[in-house]
Design a protein around this motif. Sequence first.
Motif, PDB file in Angstrom:
ATOM      1  N   PRO A   1       0.707  -1.301  -0.015  1.00  0.00           N
ATOM      2  CA  PRO A   1      -0.060   0.013  -0.148  1.00  0.00           C
ATOM      3  C   PRO A   1       0.694   1.046  -0.034  1.00  0.00           C
ATOM      4  N   GLU A   2       0.367   2.257  -0.719  1.00  0.00           N
ATOM      5  CA  GLU A   2       1.121   3.374  -0.859  1.00  0.00           C
ATOM      6  C   GLU A   2       0.485   4.395   0.211  1.00  0.00           C
ATOM      7  N   ILE A   3       1.729   5.369   0.728  1.00  0.00           N
ATOM      8  CA  ILE A   3       1.500   6.299   1.497  1.00  0.00           C
ATOM      9  C   ILE A   3       1.455   7.639   0.943  1.00  0.00           C
ATOM     10  N   ARG A   4       0.319   8.512   0.896  1.00  0.00           N
ATOM     11  CA  ARG A   4       0.217   9.711   0.422  1.00  0.00           C
ATOM     12  C   ARG A   4      -0.328  10.925   1.268  1.00  0.00           C
ATOM     13  N   ASP A   5       0.077  11.880   1.440  1.00  0.00           N
ATOM     14  CA  ASP A   5      -0.466  13.212   2.280  1.00  0.00           C
ATOM     15  C   ASP A   5      -0.727  12.495   3.729  1.00  0.00           C
ATOM     16  N   GLY A   6       0.040  11.610   4.381  1.00  0.00           N
ATOM     17  CA  GLY A   6      -0.341  11.253   5.498  1.00  0.00           C
ATOM     18  C   GLY A   6      -1.300  10.025   5.611  1.00  0.00           C
ATOM     19  N   MET A   7      -1.703   9.632   4.383  1.00  0.00           N
ATOM     20  CA  MET A   7      -2.909   8.683   4.512  1.00  0.00           C
ATOM     21  C   MET A   7      -2.472   7.227   3.694  1.00  0.00           C
TER      22      MET A   7
END
Length: 420
Positions: free
Chosen positions: A369-375
Amino acid sequence: MGFNAAGGNLWTSPPWEPLGEPVVRIREVRAICTAPEGIRLVVVKVETTEPGLYGLGCATFTQRPLAVVAAVERYLKPFLIGRSVDDIEDIWQAAYLSSYWRNSPVLHNALSGVDMALWDIKGKRAGMPLYQLLGGRCRVALPLYAHAAGRDFQEVEEQVREFATRGYRFIRCQVAVPGRSTYGVKGDLSERRDWDPRAYCRIIPRLFDYLRSRVGEEVELLHDVHERVPPIDAIQLAKALEPYRLFFLEDPVSPEDAEYLRLLRSQCATPIALGELFVNPAEYVPLVRERLLDFIRVHLSAIGGLTPARKLAALCEFFGVRTAFHGPGDVSPVGHAANLHLGLAIPNFGIQEQHEFTETAREVFPGTPEIRDGMLWPNDRPGLGVDLNEQLAAKYSFPDHVLEGSWPPLRGVDGTVLRP
């Protein structure tokens, strides 16, 4: 090993067979060991009688991984060969009870590896990401909390601000205790340095007073005690931290001292997160029922996988308890995907712990899973959405030692071994 006429295992199959379409059965079960980040991970691969169809599950008990491997390959594998992949609940119940004595982290992690893999298969057969089979999305992605730590207050503040610029709104804050062993600060934990709980309890309120005065109210701050202080000191600490409005205080007491939560609850309103070490429903069900915690912090594979975790989440919903599932580097990318899919589908999700996997780990586990903008974001592939490159995984074998893979002893000023 006997099989019935339809190919099922005589000892473990239920007294019925599915009607209609041909049954897809478990053909092989393997435990795969790899350490692309130097952390021991165990992943279970369940292969089926349908060519090319398999599932992956996390079975990582990083301190005792080879015991899990033995449980998977010597006990669960012969128990499972020939079973229908559709019977997830029946398989979980039968395997859970098969050892008679149960609720250990070794047996639960082994069972989790199989359980998650079967859910992965279920999603692949349906052609859907797993969260769809769990009820569909309640949110688009999972807010994460990052880990800020430093040798002094200024270093912690710098990390908080850096994470905030990357979109994180939830940040766990840890600071070194000068001259003492400290949890959560890299390079500062050594078995040759002693731990002083009183010194720790003095410095932590000062840290949060400093941070609140500088980063304001918009950033949600968290802290992890990691069960390292006497219960009465934990209660004093929770009271001292109340003015700084933490999002939660993690593991103020150990599972053995959970009775103190009643006293803590009567003294202050600091939100409490607990459960990282829980393996037995008798440990966590009473705490949820009595509303003695605000966030449940279980390690999904340590409680037996997705099947019990979704039931626990449903129980917590009715008592106002939110989830904050354990998610450090000793949860494999497969386990993080399980956290993600369950968190997407439940209404009482609270927060998810962050781990930023290296590019090496992502190569070993495509679809991490990817992390983007703290999510944390799903990739919408069928099942859990994470694969395993076994050829690459084999290049990152476990380090050749045992003692260093165990939890290092924590000792007090007088040399006494203390609980982590």
